[in-house]
Design an enzyme around this catalytic site. Structure first.
Site, PDB file in Angstrom:
ATOM      1  N   ASP A 139       0.850  -1.194   0.000  1.00 40.18           N
ATOM      2  CA  ASP A 139       0.000   0.000   0.000  1.00 40.18           C
ATOM      3  C   ASP A 139       0.884   1.242   0.000  1.00 40.18           C
ATOM      4  OD1 ASP A 139      -2.290   1.486  -0.016  1.00 40.18           O
ATOM      5  OD2 ASP A 139      -2.690   1.292   2.126  1.00 40.18           O
ATOM      6  N   HIS A 146      -3.578  14.036   0.461  1.00 44.16           N
ATOM      7  CA  HIS A 146      -3.837  13.180   1.631  1.00 44.16           C
ATOM      8  C   HIS A 146      -2.659  13.268   2.607  1.00 44.16           C
ATOM      9  CE1 HIS A 146      -5.031   9.738   4.045  1.00 44.16           C
ATOM     10  NE2 HIS A 146      -3.900   9.121   3.754  1.00 44.16           N
ATOM     11  N   ARG A 155       1.347  16.399  12.813  1.00 39.09           N
ATOM     12  CA  ARG A 155       2.571  17.202  12.972  1.00 39.09           C
ATOM     13  C   ARG A 155       2.327  18.575  12.357  1.00 39.09           C
ATOM     14  NH1 ARG A 155       3.983  12.443  10.677  1.00 39.09           N
ATOM     15  NH2 ARG A 155       3.893  13.498   8.677  1.00 39.09           N
ATOM     16  N   GLU A 211     -10.474   4.031   3.665  1.00 37.83           N
ATOM     17  CA  GLU A 211      -9.606   4.809   2.772  1.00 37.83           C
ATOM     18  C   GLU A 211      -9.966   4.413   1.348  1.00 37.83           C
ATOM     19  OE1 GLU A 211      -5.484   4.258   4.006  1.00 37.83           O
ATOM     20  OE2 GLU A 211      -5.672   5.997   5.328  1.00 37.83           O
ATOM     21  N   GLU A 213      -9.139   3.966  -2.315  1.00 36.58           N
ATOM     22  CA  GLU A 213      -7.892   3.816  -3.062  1.00 36.58           C
ATOM     23  C   GLU A 213      -8.156   3.072  -4.373  1.00 36.58           C
ATOM     24  OE1 GLU A 213      -4.661   2.289  -0.768  1.00 36.58           O
ATOM     25  OE2 GLU A 213      -5.347   3.243   1.099  1.00 36.58           O
ATOM     26  N   ASP A 245      -9.082   0.453   2.132  1.00 35.62           N
ATOM     27  CA  ASP A 245      -8.099   0.103   3.164  1.00 35.62           C
ATOM     28  C   ASP A 245      -8.653   0.553   4.518  1.00 35.62           C
ATOM     29  OD1 ASP A 245      -5.797  -0.408   4.633  1.00 35.62           O
ATOM     30  OD2 ASP A 245      -4.838   1.465   4.052  1.00 35.62           O
ATOM     31  N   ARG A 249      -7.932   4.420  13.345  1.00 35.71           N
ATOM     32  CA  ARG A 249      -7.042   5.571  13.546  1.00 35.71           C
ATOM     33  C   ARG A 249      -6.451   5.637  14.942  1.00 35.71           C
ATOM     34  NH1 ARG A 249      -5.828   6.335   8.429  1.00 35.71           N
ATOM     35  NH2 ARG A 249      -7.614   6.970   7.152  1.00 35.71           N
ATOM     36  N   GLN A 252      -3.753   3.124  15.071  1.00 36.50           N
ATOM     37  CA  GLN A 252      -2.676   3.599  14.185  1.00 36.50           C
ATOM     38  C   GLN A 252      -1.814   4.667  14.860  1.00 36.50           C
ATOM     39  OE1 GLN A 252      -4.181   5.214  10.509  1.00 36.50           O
ATOM     40  NE2 GLN A 252      -2.159   5.650   9.665  1.00 36.50           N
ATOM     41  N   LYS A 265      -4.292  -1.600  10.264  1.00 29.37           N
ATOM     42  CA  LYS A 265      -4.712  -1.695   8.870  1.00 29.37           C
ATOM     43  C   LYS A 265      -4.779  -3.125   8.333  1.00 29.37           C
ATOM     44  CE  LYS A 265      -3.231   2.884   7.415  1.00 29.37           C
ATOM     45  NZ  LYS A 265      -4.271   3.289   6.450  1.00 29.37           N
ATOM     46  N   THR A 269      -9.149  -5.519   4.221  1.00 27.53           N
ATOM     47  CA  THR A 269      -9.019  -4.622   3.067  1.00 27.53           C
ATOM     48  C   THR A 269      -9.974  -5.161   2.004  1.00 27.53           C
ATOM     49  OG1 THR A 269      -6.674  -4.284   3.567  1.00 27.53           O
ATOM     50  CG2 THR A 269      -7.417  -3.620   1.379  1.00 27.53           C
ATOM     51  N   THR A 372      -4.720   6.518  -0.053  1.00 33.51           N
ATOM     52  CA  THR A 372      -5.960   7.295  -0.098  1.00 33.51           C
ATOM     53  C   THR A 372      -5.895   8.357  -1.182  1.00 33.51           C
ATOM     54  OG1 THR A 372      -6.149   7.001   2.274  1.00 33.51           O
ATOM     55  CG2 THR A 372      -7.516   8.716   1.288  1.00 33.51           C
ATOM     56  N   GLU A 386      -9.722  12.780   7.269  1.00 26.34           N
ATOM     57  CA  GLU A 386      -9.555  14.092   6.625  1.00 26.34           C
ATOM     58  C   GLU A 386     -10.873  14.855   6.548  1.00 26.34           C
ATOM     59  OE1 GLU A 386      -7.004  14.173   2.846  1.00 26.34           O
ATOM     60  OE2 GLU A 386      -7.331  12.047   3.211  1.00 26.34           O
TER      61      GLU A 386
END
Ligand code: CA
Length: 441
Positions: A139, A146, A155, A211, A213, A245, A249, A252, A265, A269, A372, A386
């Site tokens: 992946d 994204h 961050r 996600e 994808e 996917d 969170r 994660q 994750k 899937t 994503t 998001e």
């Protein structure tokens, strides 16, 4: 070489399978995607099929009726397997020969119509399975929108890490938990730790996400120890599907440093059942996304004129949600987002070339997912993290419900379509999954 437009893309072509000509189906005669199906109540054997309107062409049944001779015979024989790997291994000349033969067989005026009952199966009478035996699944993280959005949540001072514009970022996923569309997805449990907590706790994820994808299936494969030039990377691509996917969170954010995603994750899937071939996508190839002023050019092993010119795919992907309440009321799913796959920072060929650049071998049926797919606009954000900005701005649904993340009973549906003036619209079908509660402790 990226496949080019030929007679199979002629928008005037019509099929004797009438449902393929209604202008709304994802599967007109210009598409011809491959999948694997099983007759409902018809035993255990799986068959390779091609979607045409609301029907499936059983390739082996057509072969037995004598419809594939000459160049297409080897490819049709490979469809006797119970997955697409044997066909994927044959390479582009065989794929192209089979596409030409199937296009001719299904065209209006073909005498094959008299055998319709012996080689067509209504899609509603079939269970659609995973299209390939996926040995390895990788992946990527190829959408800069994204990566920037997610980075700025975790961050704020340093959203995009310094390697992003140089190296396609990815991780090795897990193939054992790949699921066909329609499968239920169990809410995972795991460790999570609130920022102000002393220690983590273990329990059901409270921030389960999707996600949106695109997945690319590898064709002939590469040799261990031998890199693959970017010029040859496009030859490796058999076709594309949609990938969800699923991501926890909270698990994660606690586990991802320093080695990246793991249990957040690999619990599920989901893949869409139909693989739209790179031949079918020929009319929809576009320029690779333009890099911003001041961004570095790709290093030479990732740079190719043809890839820059036609390496993008003008594919729109959409995310739809139907909650338990909506389902009980008979309400239709609501669209959460729509994004352009052509906006990705890295092309599919760059992902393939990079993956093989250290001599890592790719095998027929390996799956490379894009990461994503998000665009610059709010309604093009391809995951709930998001869309709700980590839950701070919940999504309001038409019936008054809100969502920060997915709840038990929610059903998530991905769709994809390619549209261009002068060509027939083709679609990807659906990638669907519904959330089951975590098992009782
Ligand atoms: Ca992902």
């Amino acid at each position: 070489m990226i496949p080019t437009v030929d007679e199979t893309h002629d928008p005037a072509l019509r099929s004797w399978v009438r449902s393929a000509n209604d202008g709304r189906t994802d599967f007109p005669i210009q598409n011809l995607p491959f999948g694997v199906f099983r007759h409902q109540g018809g035993g255990e054997r799986a068959h390779v099929g091609i979607a045409i309107g609301s029907m499936i062409l059983d390739v082996s049944a057509a072969m037995r009726l004598g419809y594939f001779t000459g160049d297409s015979a080897a490819a049709a024989r490979a469809c006797g397997a119970q997955c697409l790997n044997d066909l994927m291994e044959l390479g582009r000349p065989a794929w192209r020969a089979l596409r030409l033969a199937v296009s001719a067989l299904l065209r209006e005026g073909s005498s094959a119509e008299r055998d319709a009952d012996r080689m067509l199966v209504p899609m509603e009478d079939a269970d659609l399975l995973l299209p390939a035996r996926v040995g390895d699944y990788t992946d990527f993280y190829a959408s800069i929108h994204h990566a920037t959005n997610v980075g700025s949540m975790f961050r704020p001072d340093n959203p995009l890490l310094p390697n992003y514009k140089w190296v396609p970022i990815g991780y090795h996923g897990r193939s054992s938990s790949l699921l066909p569309s329609g499968s239920e997805v169990r809410r995972p449990s795991g460790q999570r730790k609130a920022p102000d907590a002393q220690a983590p706790v273990f329990g059901p994820s409270r921030s389960l996400d999707y996600e949106c994808e695109v997945g690319a299936f590898i064709g002939t494969g590469t040799t261990l120890g031998e890199a693959l030039g970017i010029r040859d990377a496009a030859e490796q691509l058999f076709g594309l599907c949609l990938v969800n996917d699923w991501s926890a969170r909270d698990i994660q954010s606690w586990e991802y440093q320093p080695l990246g995603p793991f249990l957040a994750k690999n619990f599920a899937t989901t893949l869409s059942p139909w693989v739209v071939t790179m031949e079918a996508l020929a009319p929809f190839r576009v320029h690779a996304a333009e890099r911003a002023e001041g961004d570095p050019a790709p290093l030479p092993y990732l740079r190719d004129d043809e890839d820059a010119e036609r390496g993008g795919v003008d594919l729109a992907v959409e995310v739809w949600l139907r909650t338990r309440t909506m389902r009980e009321r008979g309400a239709a799913p609501v669209r959460l987002s729509r994004a352009r796959f052509a906006d990705m920072y890295w092309t599919l060929a760059q992902l393939v070339a990079h993956h093989a650049s250290n001599g890592c071998n790719l095998r027929p049926g390996d799956l490379l997912a894009s990461g994503t797919i998000s665009g610059p606009e709010r309604d093009s954000r391809g995951c709930m993290l998001e869309l709700t900005w980590r839950g701070a701005e919940p999504v309001k649904l038409p019936d008054g419900e809100t969502r920060s993340f997915l709840e038990d009973g929610d059903e998530l549906i991905l769709r994809g379509e390619c549209v261009r003036d002068g060509f027939a619209r083709i679609g990807f079908g659906e990638c669907r999954g519904r959330i089951l509660p975590a098992p009782a402790a």
